[in-house]
Scaffold this motif. Structure first.
Motif, PDB file in Angstrom:
ATOM      1  N   ILE A  40     -35.699 -16.117  33.647  1.00  0.00           N
ATOM      2  CA  ILE A  40     -34.812 -14.976  33.845  1.00  0.00           C
ATOM      3  C   ILE A  40     -35.673 -13.779  34.227  1.00  0.00           C
ATOM      4  O   ILE A  40     -36.872 -13.746  33.951  1.00  0.00           O
ATOM      5  CB  ILE A  40     -33.963 -14.656  32.594  1.00  0.00           C
ATOM      6  N   PHE A  41     -35.044 -12.771  34.840  1.00  0.00           N
ATOM      7  CA  PHE A  41     -35.778 -11.626  35.348  1.00  0.00           C
ATOM      8  C   PHE A  41     -35.107 -10.335  34.892  1.00  0.00           C
ATOM      9  O   PHE A  41     -33.897 -10.307  34.634  1.00  0.00           O
ATOM     10  CB  PHE A  41     -35.853 -11.695  36.876  1.00  0.00           C
ATOM     11  N   GLU A  42     -35.890  -9.277  34.812  1.00  0.00           N
ATOM     12  CA  GLU A  42     -35.389  -8.018  34.269  1.00  0.00           C
ATOM     13  C   GLU A  42     -34.191  -7.482  35.045  1.00  0.00           C
ATOM     14  O   GLU A  42     -33.276  -6.904  34.466  1.00  0.00           O
ATOM     15  CB  GLU A  42     -36.509  -6.974  34.231  1.00  0.00           C
ATOM     16  N   TYR A  43     -34.202  -7.654  36.370  1.00  0.00           N
ATOM     17  CA  TYR A  43     -33.110  -7.096  37.175  1.00  0.00           C
ATOM     18  C   TYR A  43     -31.768  -7.786  36.898  1.00  0.00           C
ATOM     19  O   TYR A  43     -30.712  -7.288  37.301  1.00  0.00           O
ATOM     20  CB  TYR A  43     -33.438  -7.175  38.663  1.00  0.00           C
ATOM     21  N   GLU A  44     -31.808  -8.932  36.225  1.00  0.00           N
ATOM     22  CA  GLU A  44     -30.570  -9.666  35.959  1.00  0.00           C
ATOM     23  C   GLU A  44     -29.811  -9.152  34.738  1.00  0.00           C
ATOM     24  O   GLU A  44     -28.643  -9.472  34.563  1.00  0.00           O
ATOM     25  CB  GLU A  44     -30.883 -11.142  35.703  1.00  0.00           C
ATOM     26  N   ARG A  45     -30.463  -8.430  33.870  1.00  0.00           N
ATOM     27  CA  ARG A  45     -29.872  -8.105  32.579  1.00  0.00           C
ATOM     28  C   ARG A  45     -28.594  -7.281  32.707  1.00  0.00           C
ATOM     29  O   ARG A  45     -28.496  -6.444  33.585  1.00  0.00           O
ATOM     30  CB  ARG A  45     -30.909  -7.372  31.716  1.00  0.00           C
ATOM     31  N   PRO A  46     -27.634  -7.553  31.793  1.00  0.00           N
ATOM     32  CA  PRO A  46     -27.699  -8.558  30.737  1.00  0.00           C
ATOM     33  C   PRO A  46     -27.466  -9.965  31.274  1.00  0.00           C
ATOM     34  O   PRO A  46     -26.625 -10.183  32.132  1.00  0.00           O
ATOM     35  CB  PRO A  46     -26.579  -8.149  29.787  1.00  0.00           C
ATOM     36  N   VAL A  47     -28.232 -10.920  30.709  1.00  0.00           N
ATOM     37  CA  VAL A  47     -28.136 -12.302  31.153  1.00  0.00           C
ATOM     38  C   VAL A  47     -28.201 -13.213  29.932  1.00  0.00           C
ATOM     39  O   VAL A  47     -28.939 -12.951  28.979  1.00  0.00           O
ATOM     40  CB  VAL A  47     -29.264 -12.642  32.157  1.00  0.00           C
TER      41      VAL A  47
END
Length: 347
Positions: free
Chosen positions: A62-69
């Motif tokens: 997972i990647f920071e730009y996806e949050r919340p995930v």
């Protein structure tokens, strides 16, 4: 504002459904760009995680730009589910989701996914094992029941809430329906309107247009909607729904330039994540859905699924942008095969 534990979401959030072989990081990136409020990984086998299976481990990315995930896991053994929840927590998702909805035979036969719908006591034990093994909010995605004769979603919702889940997503079909027929949102509404239920309830199934999203929001009073199939090849659906709910107006369909730009970004993310060879190969499954509705597109699609370098594919995308400048195709929802698990996958 909707809250899942400490996670704050906007009023009436739009969730991207976890879809096997679809909702990987490259696909999630373009959905996030286009308005998805909460996303989930492809579902991950608890046993696979414990065995250190390469494919299962890769799904934890997972990647920071996806949050919340959220990371979604499935399985039928309490100890394995508890241990996998601890493994998942190490990569620091915002939440852990449990799949009790996948109807695919190879999952059900292992006593997992929708197979657990035949044993609510086991479902409760599995859920409790995960809740007790992580400090992350735990959510569940499930169906109405195993079949028409054993619809048990109201009892399931109450009992899972009692053992600590923080939100519930409900696909409005039974396992026996698979992906056929219409999703029955009336039973989702009954769960939402149960005075005992205090957690967010998200509806899933058949949302394929902004108009239907608003209709179901008003009719069934759910806290948000989970979108799956309608986002495949059309990540713009999230912003279109938001705009229509807010203004009552329909956004213009994306131009061919906007479409090829998103395809290009999806491809670039795929290459960055998987490497050039595998990234280009696995992107091939998406071109048909992105280009549905364009006449005489086969010659270009054949090139897209044959060429082996980004530069070659980029040139084809430029040709498509020129050829179809000004053309707006009819909106066609992506087909969904039973091999793509949803809900395991979709909807």
């Amino acid at each position: 504002m909707i809250k899942i534990g400490d996670i704050q979401l906007p009023d009436f959030p739009l969730l991207l459904a976890p879809m096997e072989d679809v909702s990987d990081p490259p696909f999630r990136a373009v959905c996030k760009d286009n308005g998805a409020d909460l996303m989930y990984t492809e579902f991950i086998s608890s046993e696979g995680l414990i065995r250190d299976a390469i494919k299962s481990r890769q799904k934890l990315d997972i990647f920071e730009y996806e949050r919340p995930v959220g990371i979604q896991i499935f399985g039928g053994d309490e100890e394995a589910m508890a241990l996998s929840a601890k493994i998942v927590a190490a990569v620091n998702p915002d939440l852990v989701d449990i799949n009790f909805g996948c109807p695919v035979k190879k999952v059900v036969c292992k006593g997992a996914g929708a197979g657990v719908l035949k044993d609510i006591d086991l479902m409760v034990r599995l859920t409790k094992a995960v809740v007790n093994s992580t400090d992350k909010p735990v959510t569940v995605k499930t169906r109405l029941g195993w079949d028409e004769a054993s619809i048990n979603i109201e009892e399931v919702a109450e009992r899972l809430q009692d053992v600590g889940i923080k939100a519930l997503s409900i696909h409005g079909r039974t396992r026996s329906q698979m992906y056929k027929g219409e999703a029955d949102w009336r039973l989702i509404a009954k769960v939402k309107n149960n005075p005992r239920i205090q957690i967010p309830i998200f509806g899933n199934g058949d949302i394929d247009s902004p108009q239907k999203a608003l209709e179901y929001k008003n009719r069934y009073d759910v806290d948000g909607i989970m979108i799956g199939r309608a986002a495949i090849g059309y990540p713009w659906i999230f912003n279109e729904v938001k705009h229509f709910i807010k203004t009552g107006e329909t956004l213009p369909s994306p131009t061919i330039q906007q479409r090829t730009q998103v395809i290009r970004k999806h491809l670039q993310r795929s290459i960055e994540w998987k490497g050039a060879t595998l990234g280009i190969l696995e992107m091939r499954r998406h071109y048909t859905n992105y280009l549905k509705g364009f006449p005489h597109i086969k010659e270009y699609r054949n090139k897209l699924v044959t060429f082996k370098t980004f530069e070659e594919i980029d040139e084809v995308l430029n040709e498509i942008a020129v050829r179809y400048d000004g053309f707006v195709p009819e909106r066609i929802v992506a087909a969904f095969s039973a091999s793509q698990t949803e809900e395991c996958a979709v909807m």
